[in-house]
Write a protein that holds these residues in place. Structure first.
Motif, PDB file in Angstrom:
ATOM      1  N   ILE A   4     -11.738 -54.532  20.426  1.00  0.00           N
ATOM      2  CA  ILE A   4     -12.849 -55.289  19.842  1.00  0.00           C
ATOM      3  C   ILE A   4     -13.967 -54.371  19.384  1.00  0.00           C
ATOM      4  O   ILE A   4     -14.349 -53.433  20.101  1.00  0.00           O
ATOM      5  CB  ILE A   4     -13.411 -56.277  20.902  1.00  0.00           C
ATOM      6  CG1 ILE A   4     -12.290 -57.189  21.414  1.00  0.00           C
ATOM      7  CG2 ILE A   4     -14.572 -57.095  20.336  1.00  0.00           C
ATOM      8  CD1 ILE A   4     -12.435 -57.561  22.868  1.00  0.00           C
ATOM      9  N   ALA A   5     -14.516 -54.685  18.214  1.00  0.00           N
ATOM     10  CA  ALA A   5     -15.782 -54.104  17.768  1.00  0.00           C
ATOM     11  C   ALA A   5     -16.857 -55.129  18.075  1.00  0.00           C
ATOM     12  O   ALA A   5     -16.802 -56.256  17.573  1.00  0.00           O
ATOM     13  CB  ALA A   5     -15.754 -53.785  16.283  1.00  0.00           C
ATOM     14  N   MET A   6     -17.814 -54.767  18.898  1.00  0.00           N
ATOM     15  CA  MET A   6     -18.933 -55.657  19.207  1.00  0.00           C
ATOM     16  C   MET A   6     -20.093 -55.306  18.284  1.00  0.00           C
ATOM     17  O   MET A   6     -20.587 -54.165  18.298  1.00  0.00           O
ATOM     18  CB  MET A   6     -19.362 -55.514  20.659  1.00  0.00           C
ATOM     19  CG  MET A   6     -20.515 -56.428  21.060  1.00  0.00           C
ATOM     20  SD  MET A   6     -20.080 -58.175  21.034  1.00  0.00           S
ATOM     21  CE  MET A   6     -18.984 -58.243  22.456  1.00  0.00           C
ATOM     22  N   LEU A   7     -20.506 -56.286  17.488  1.00  0.00           N
ATOM     23  CA  LEU A   7     -21.662 -56.084  16.617  1.00  0.00           C
ATOM     24  C   LEU A   7     -22.858 -56.741  17.281  1.00  0.00           C
ATOM     25  O   LEU A   7     -22.978 -57.963  17.303  1.00  0.00           O
ATOM     26  CB  LEU A   7     -21.412 -56.699  15.232  1.00  0.00           C
ATOM     27  CG  LEU A   7     -20.122 -56.297  14.509  1.00  0.00           C
ATOM     28  CD1 LEU A   7     -20.100 -56.886  13.101  1.00  0.00           C
ATOM     29  CD2 LEU A   7     -19.953 -54.785  14.466  1.00  0.00           C
ATOM     30  N   GLY A   8     -23.717 -55.947  17.846  1.00  0.00           N
ATOM     31  CA  GLY A   8     -24.883 -56.462  18.560  1.00  0.00           C
ATOM     32  C   GLY A   8     -24.830 -56.076  20.021  1.00  0.00           C
ATOM     33  O   GLY A   8     -23.839 -56.357  20.710  1.00  0.00           O
ATOM     34  N   SER A   9     -25.889 -55.435  20.496  1.00  0.00           N
ATOM     35  CA  SER A   9     -25.911 -54.932  21.872  1.00  0.00           C
ATOM     36  C   SER A   9     -26.969 -55.622  22.719  1.00  0.00           C
ATOM     37  O   SER A   9     -27.332 -55.130  23.784  1.00  0.00           O
ATOM     38  CB  SER A   9     -26.196 -53.416  21.858  1.00  0.00           C
ATOM     39  OG  SER A   9     -27.453 -53.157  21.229  1.00  0.00           O
ATOM     40  N   GLY A  10     -27.453 -56.773  22.263  1.00  0.00           N
ATOM     41  CA  GLY A  10     -28.524 -57.465  22.956  1.00  0.00           C
ATOM     42  C   GLY A  10     -28.034 -58.451  23.996  1.00  0.00           C
ATOM     43  O   GLY A  10     -26.939 -58.317  24.554  1.00  0.00           O
ATOM     44  N   PHE A  11     -28.835 -59.476  24.234  1.00  0.00           N
ATOM     45  CA  PHE A  11     -28.607 -60.444  25.306  1.00  0.00           C
ATOM     46  C   PHE A  11     -27.229 -61.094  25.218  1.00  0.00           C
ATOM     47  O   PHE A  11     -26.446 -61.075  26.157  1.00  0.00           O
ATOM     48  CB  PHE A  11     -29.710 -61.502  25.243  1.00  0.00           C
ATOM     49  CG  PHE A  11     -29.586 -62.590  26.261  1.00  0.00           C
ATOM     50  CD1 PHE A  11     -30.078 -62.411  27.542  1.00  0.00           C
ATOM     51  CD2 PHE A  11     -28.993 -63.796  25.947  1.00  0.00           C
ATOM     52  CE1 PHE A  11     -29.970 -63.414  28.501  1.00  0.00           C
ATOM     53  CE2 PHE A  11     -28.883 -64.813  26.888  1.00  0.00           C
ATOM     54  CZ  PHE A  11     -29.368 -64.613  28.172  1.00  0.00           C
ATOM     55  N   ILE A  12     -26.897 -61.669  24.039  1.00  0.00           N
ATOM     56  CA  ILE A  12     -25.629 -62.385  23.923  1.00  0.00           C
ATOM     57  C   ILE A  12     -24.456 -61.414  23.868  1.00  0.00           C
ATOM     58  O   ILE A  12     -23.372 -61.683  24.386  1.00  0.00           O
ATOM     59  CB  ILE A  12     -25.622 -63.354  22.716  1.00  0.00           C
ATOM     60  CG1 ILE A  12     -24.448 -64.340  22.823  1.00  0.00           C
ATOM     61  CG2 ILE A  12     -25.595 -62.602  21.393  1.00  0.00           C
ATOM     62  CD1 ILE A  12     -24.524 -65.250  24.023  1.00  0.00           C
ATOM     63  N   GLY A  13     -24.653 -60.248  23.249  1.00  0.00           N
ATOM     64  CA  GLY A  13     -23.601 -59.244  23.210  1.00  0.00           C
ATOM     65  C   GLY A  13     -23.189 -58.806  24.608  1.00  0.00           C
ATOM     66  O   GLY A  13     -22.002 -58.605  24.896  1.00  0.00           O
ATOM     67  N   ARG A  14     -24.162 -58.687  25.496  1.00  0.00           N
ATOM     68  CA  ARG A  14     -23.866 -58.293  26.870  1.00  0.00           C
ATOM     69  C   ARG A  14     -23.197 -59.425  27.650  1.00  0.00           C
ATOM     70  O   ARG A  14     -22.300 -59.183  28.476  1.00  0.00           O
ATOM     71  CB  ARG A  14     -25.141 -57.820  27.574  1.00  0.00           C
ATOM     72  CG  ARG A  14     -25.561 -56.428  27.105  1.00  0.00           C
ATOM     73  CD  ARG A  14     -26.864 -55.958  27.705  1.00  0.00           C
ATOM     74  NE  ARG A  14     -27.081 -54.560  27.388  1.00  0.00           N
ATOM     75  CZ  ARG A  14     -26.693 -53.536  28.147  1.00  0.00           C
ATOM     76  NH1 ARG A  14     -26.084 -53.777  29.294  1.00  0.00           N
ATOM     77  NH2 ARG A  14     -26.907 -52.290  27.779  1.00  0.00           N
ATOM     78  N   PHE A  15     -23.615 -60.660  27.406  1.00  0.00           N
ATOM     79  CA  PHE A  15     -22.912 -61.797  28.010  1.00  0.00           C
ATOM     80  C   PHE A  15     -21.446 -61.781  27.583  1.00  0.00           C
ATOM     81  O   PHE A  15     -20.533 -61.962  28.401  1.00  0.00           O
ATOM     82  CB  PHE A  15     -23.563 -63.110  27.565  1.00  0.00           C
ATOM     83  CG  PHE A  15     -24.343 -63.807  28.643  1.00  0.00           C
ATOM     84  CD1 PHE A  15     -23.753 -64.140  29.857  1.00  0.00           C
ATOM     85  CD2 PHE A  15     -25.665 -64.140  28.449  1.00  0.00           C
ATOM     86  CE1 PHE A  15     -24.466 -64.782  30.853  1.00  0.00           C
ATOM     87  CE2 PHE A  15     -26.396 -64.785  29.438  1.00  0.00           C
ATOM     88  CZ  PHE A  15     -25.807 -65.105  30.640  1.00  0.00           C
ATOM     89  N   TYR A  16     -21.220 -61.579  26.281  1.00  0.00           N
ATOM     90  CA  TYR A  16     -19.850 -61.549  25.768  1.00  0.00           C
ATOM     91  C   TYR A  16     -19.054 -60.398  26.397  1.00  0.00           C
ATOM     92  O   TYR A  16     -17.892 -60.567  26.790  1.00  0.00           O
ATOM     93  CB  TYR A  16     -19.852 -61.404  24.253  1.00  0.00           C
ATOM     94  CG  TYR A  16     -20.286 -62.629  23.486  1.00  0.00           C
ATOM     95  CD1 TYR A  16     -20.456 -63.862  24.114  1.00  0.00           C
ATOM     96  CD2 TYR A  16     -20.521 -62.570  22.113  1.00  0.00           C
ATOM     97  CE1 TYR A  16     -20.847 -64.986  23.406  1.00  0.00           C
ATOM     98  CE2 TYR A  16     -20.907 -63.696  21.391  1.00  0.00           C
ATOM     99  CZ  TYR A  16     -21.071 -64.897  22.044  1.00  0.00           C
ATOM    100  OH  TYR A  16     -21.454 -66.013  21.330  1.00  0.00           O
ATOM    101  N   ALA A  17     -19.679 -59.231  26.478  1.00  0.00           N
ATOM    102  CA  ALA A  17     -18.979 -58.067  27.033  1.00  0.00           C
ATOM    103  C   ALA A  17     -18.598 -58.292  28.487  1.00  0.00           C
ATOM    104  O   ALA A  17     -17.492 -57.937  28.921  1.00  0.00           O
ATOM    105  CB  ALA A  17     -19.852 -56.825  26.897  1.00  0.00           C
ATOM    106  N   ASP A  18     -19.502 -58.899  29.260  1.00  0.00           N
ATOM    107  CA  ASP A  18     -19.202 -59.183  30.669  1.00  0.00           C
ATOM    108  C   ASP A  18     -17.970 -60.079  30.791  1.00  0.00           C
ATOM    109  O   ASP A  18     -17.149 -59.908  31.696  1.00  0.00           O
ATOM    110  CB  ASP A  18     -20.393 -59.871  31.334  1.00  0.00           C
ATOM    111  CG  ASP A  18     -21.572 -58.938  31.562  1.00  0.00           C
ATOM    112  OD1 ASP A  18     -21.356 -57.714  31.581  1.00  0.00           O
ATOM    113  OD2 ASP A  18     -22.702 -59.436  31.700  1.00  0.00           O
TER     114      ASP A  18
END
Length: 397
Positions: A4-18
């Motif tokens: 996966i390429a995650m575009l965005g490292s903020g609040f929702i990006g971190r929720f998604y990554a977790d």
């Protein structure tokens, strides 16, 4: 395994990554794009991501990437989707799809023309309580659905861009009612056409140009009614509640604020409690498994299973487009103070659906209005005569 390429490292990006790297346990974020170098590096370090960049296209085209997850501010969604289409990369995107239906339509058409997998990350229709309730509704436990209501209120979003009308495209309606619309639309039937919307919205508290509080009714072609209540002015945490009423029953759901887990603390040793919690002292309502309660785990499982099985996910860009069309009508209604039609250039559901018969036969001469057992043990019937329209009462000992 998906890379996966995650575009965005903020609040929702971190929720998604977790959720992505913690639930299926076989998918991996291999590239992180952020607009700021320091946040890209921090995300890469925290989640052990081998590649970071401040160039969006570089992340999307990274050699090992086969899925792009968009967790960016609303005004960047379209540009990111178009790059995914250009490079034929599967794309999943956070809600709302666009700032308006025009943007959403362009993204939908581009993704379908490119022939790429497209998923709409509407987590709250994957919340465990919703999934259980939805199965009951689908199986007829509530009969014909008459009314569905969803409420999401909290003190306001975390990031600065949400509060800027140009970047966000709207206020609490676009941010929160996108959840509520898809929840109620699912209960009523996603193949039932939304017809018109009546909405009140205002800026009551926050020093912003967008609305911070709104209430709306959405009428569907079969005469079912949906209702949403959304606010950035609610104090006390994140309040997520749904109600569904049908001819045979009712469901009430409290998803988040009152979780069945209550704790009092003076604040000594205080820590994170749950999303949008306003305090870490006093009586608190912690959430046992936040990712699961908010639906992220089930959502990503559906997305990646759908990719592997070459089928449509439960939520795709078309769903995001319909939501945007309904929200556009809500914004028009808030200005006009009138019912406003839902304008759908693309509609793939049923048409000409009329209300199912709402009359219950009692016998050849009467309809049943109500049946009850009285406190003195008698069975009472309220009937309407088919021929005279007269309401009569019948008591059965």
């Amino acid at each position: 395994m998906k890379h996966i390429a995650m575009l965005g490292s903020g609040f929702i990006g971190r929720f998604y990554a977790d959720s992505l790297q913690g639930y299926r346990n076989k998918d991996k974020i291999v590239s992180i794009y952020s607009r700021r170098e320091e946040t890209a590096k921090k995300f890469a370090k925290d989640y052990n991501v081998p590649h970071w960049t401040i160039d969006m296209e570089e992340s999307i085209t990274h050699a090992s990437v086969d899925v792009v997850c968009i967790a960016l501010p609303n005004n960047l969604h379209e540009a990111a989707v178009m790059l995914c289409c250009k490079h034929k990369k599967a794309v999943i995107i956070t809600k709302p799809l666009g700032r308006n239906s025009e943007e959403a339509k362009r993204m939908l058409e581009a993704a379908e023309k490119a022939g790429i997998f497209n998923g709409y990350l509407e987590d709250l229709v994957y919340a465990p309580k919703f999934l259980k309730a939805f199965e009951s509704v689908k199986n007829g436990a509530l009969g014909r659905i008459l009314w569905a209501k969803s409420r999401e209120t909290h003190p306001g979003p975390h990031s600065d861009w949400f509060w800027d009308l140009e970047q966000a495209g709207g206020g609490c309606i676009l941010d929160l009612a996108c959840h509520c619309v898809e929840i109620t639309r699912s209960y009523i039937g996603k193949d039932i056409k939304p017809v018109e919307v009546m909405c009140w919205a205002d800026t009551q508290v926050k020093p912003i140009d967008a609305e911070d509080h709104a209430i709306a009714l959405i009428k569907y072609e079969n005469d079912s009614i949906a209702q949403f209540e959304v606010s950035w002015t609610f104090r006390g945490g994140l309040d997520l509640r749904d109600e569904v009423m049908g001819t045979e029953g009712t469901i009430w759901i409290n998803n988040f604020l009152r979780t069945g887990f209550e704790m009092f603390t003076t604040g000594k040793g205080a820590d994170y409690i749950s999303e949008k919690a306003e305090s870490n002292s006093g009586w608190l309502f912690p959430v046992g498994d936040e990712l699961n309660e908010l639906g992220y785990n089930h959502m990503f499982m559906d997305m990646f299973n759908a990719m592997e099985q070459n089928k449509e996910p439960k939520e795709n860009f078309y769903d995001g487009y319909i939501v945007n069309c309904i929200l556009d009508a809500a914004y028009r209604s808030a200005k006009s103070k009138q019912w406003e039609p839902v304008k759908l250039d693309i509609w793939r559901g049923r048409t000409g659906v009329t209300r199912d018969s709402h009359l219950t036969e009692y016998d050849k001469d009467n309809y049943l209005v109500k049946e009850e057992i009285t406190h003195y043990g008698a069975r009472k019937l309220i009937l309407k005569n088919k021929h005279t329209n007269k309401i009569v009462e019948k008591v059965l000992e």
